[in-house]
Design a protein around this motif. Structure first.
Motif, PDB file in Angstrom:
ATOM      1  N   LYS A 112       0.889   4.104  -2.825  1.00 40.13           N
ATOM      2  CA  LYS A 112       0.727   5.522  -2.506  1.00 40.13           C
ATOM      3  C   LYS A 112       1.848   6.348  -3.119  1.00 40.13           C
ATOM      4  O   LYS A 112       1.618   7.435  -3.686  1.00 40.13           O
ATOM      5  CB  LYS A 112       0.694   5.699  -0.985  1.00 40.13           C
ATOM      6  N   GLU A 122       1.398   9.274  -5.865  1.00 41.71           N
ATOM      7  CA  GLU A 122       1.945  10.611  -5.633  1.00 41.71           C
ATOM      8  C   GLU A 122       2.912  11.007  -6.755  1.00 41.71           C
ATOM      9  O   GLU A 122       2.919  12.154  -7.208  1.00 41.71           O
ATOM     10  CB  GLU A 122       2.664  10.653  -4.282  1.00 41.71           C
ATOM     11  N   GLU A 164       0.834  -1.212   0.000  1.00 45.50           N
ATOM     12  CA  GLU A 164       0.000   0.000   0.000  1.00 45.50           C
ATOM     13  C   GLU A 164       0.863   1.254   0.000  1.00 45.50           C
ATOM     14  O   GLU A 164       0.564   2.227  -0.691  1.00 45.50           O
ATOM     15  CB  GLU A 164      -0.932  -0.001   1.225  1.00 45.50           C
ATOM     16  N   ARG A 165       1.960   1.230   0.777  1.00 35.08           N
ATOM     17  CA  ARG A 165       2.860   2.380   0.765  1.00 35.08           C
ATOM     18  C   ARG A 165       3.480   2.564  -0.621  1.00 35.08           C
ATOM     19  O   ARG A 165       3.640   3.695  -1.103  1.00 35.08           O
ATOM     20  CB  ARG A 165       3.963   2.196   1.818  1.00 35.08           C
TER      21      ARG A 165
END
Length: 261
Positions: A157, A161, A153-154
């Motif tokens: 993300k 971004e 998930e990081r």
């Protein structure tokens, strides 16, 4: 004088080249001892390895030349040349051994750098797993899966971004490009206006010069008329000056026809 020069100029030249390389190898390994960074050590070791290859090639050429001259030389000369060749080989082998030692040390440092404090981690995990119950193993597996999901998930993300930043950058670049196009168009318009204004100023200048000539001519005409009027008033009997209509003096002796009837 070098004793090899008396035997063969080519042999003496090869010996000089080998001596220079062996001296460079000695200085290079002394310098290598003072280098602490493993990357710089690797680069220095590669340079020294190239010199050792060149030295080995020259020693082979030296041996070939010695064998070619062996029938012409006496036993003592051949023995001296053989000992010199063996001395070159021995010194070169010592540098080859040093090179292997430094290469091993550099490789060990790299292994320690990559493994770091986690060396033996897999073995510890095996020992830890053997002492766990089934439920503990399941819980541990679930935690590892949760950590993996969180890492994924990081990562997602960060990707999103990055995409957003790229989109904003592209939009900003597009806006700047359009702004530059507008500025170029405005500069072209200003340049055209300046050319038109310059042409208009030139035309006004020519027109103003023409108007000045006309005004000067009118001024001269007015001055001439005024001068004639003044002279006519001052000398009304002067016949050289023609009458100006409306300014001629009245004729006193003029009689009406009715007075003679």
């Amino acid at each position: 004088m070098d004793p090899l020069s008396a035997i063969s100029e080519e042999l003496a030249e090869i010996d000089g080249q080998i001596t220079d390389i062996l001296r460079a190898l000695s200085n290079g390994f002394q310098k290598l001892e003072k280098i602490k960074d493993s990357n710089r050590q690797s680069r220095q070791l590669e340079e020294l390895t190239d010199k050792m290859r060149e030295c080995k090639r020259l020693i082979k050429e030296f041996d070939k030349e010695v064998k070619a001259l062996e029938g012409r030389n006496d036993r003592e000369t051949n023995r001296m040349l053989s000992e010199k060749k063996q001395s070159m080989i021995k010194e070169l082998n010592s540098y080859v051994a040093l090179k292997k030692q430094y290469a091993t040390n550099i490789e060990n440092k790299r292994i320690e750098l990559f493994e770091g404090p986690n060396a033996g981690f897999e073995e510890d995990n095996v020992l830890l797993a053997s002492s766990m119950t089934n439920q503990q193993l399941v819980d541990h597996g679930n935690r590892m899966m949760d950590e993996t999901d969180q890492a994924i998930e990081r990562g997602k993300k960060i990707v999103h971004e990055t995409i957003d930043v790229g989109t904003e950058t592209a939009a900003a670049l597009k806006a700047q490009t359009e702004q530059m196009s507008r500025i170029v168009d405005e500069l072209d318009s200003i340049h055209f206006s300046l050319k038109k204004a310059s042409k208009l100023v030139k035309e006004l200048g020519r027109q103003f010069a023409t108007d000045k000539c006309i005004m000067a001519l009118l001024f001269l005409i007015v001055v001439g008329v005024i001068a004639i009027i003044i002279v006519k008033l001052v000398h009304p009997e002067n016949k050289d000056i023609r009458d100006i209509p409306g300014l001629a003096p009245p004729v006193m002796n003029r009689k009406l026809l009715s007075s003679y009837s």
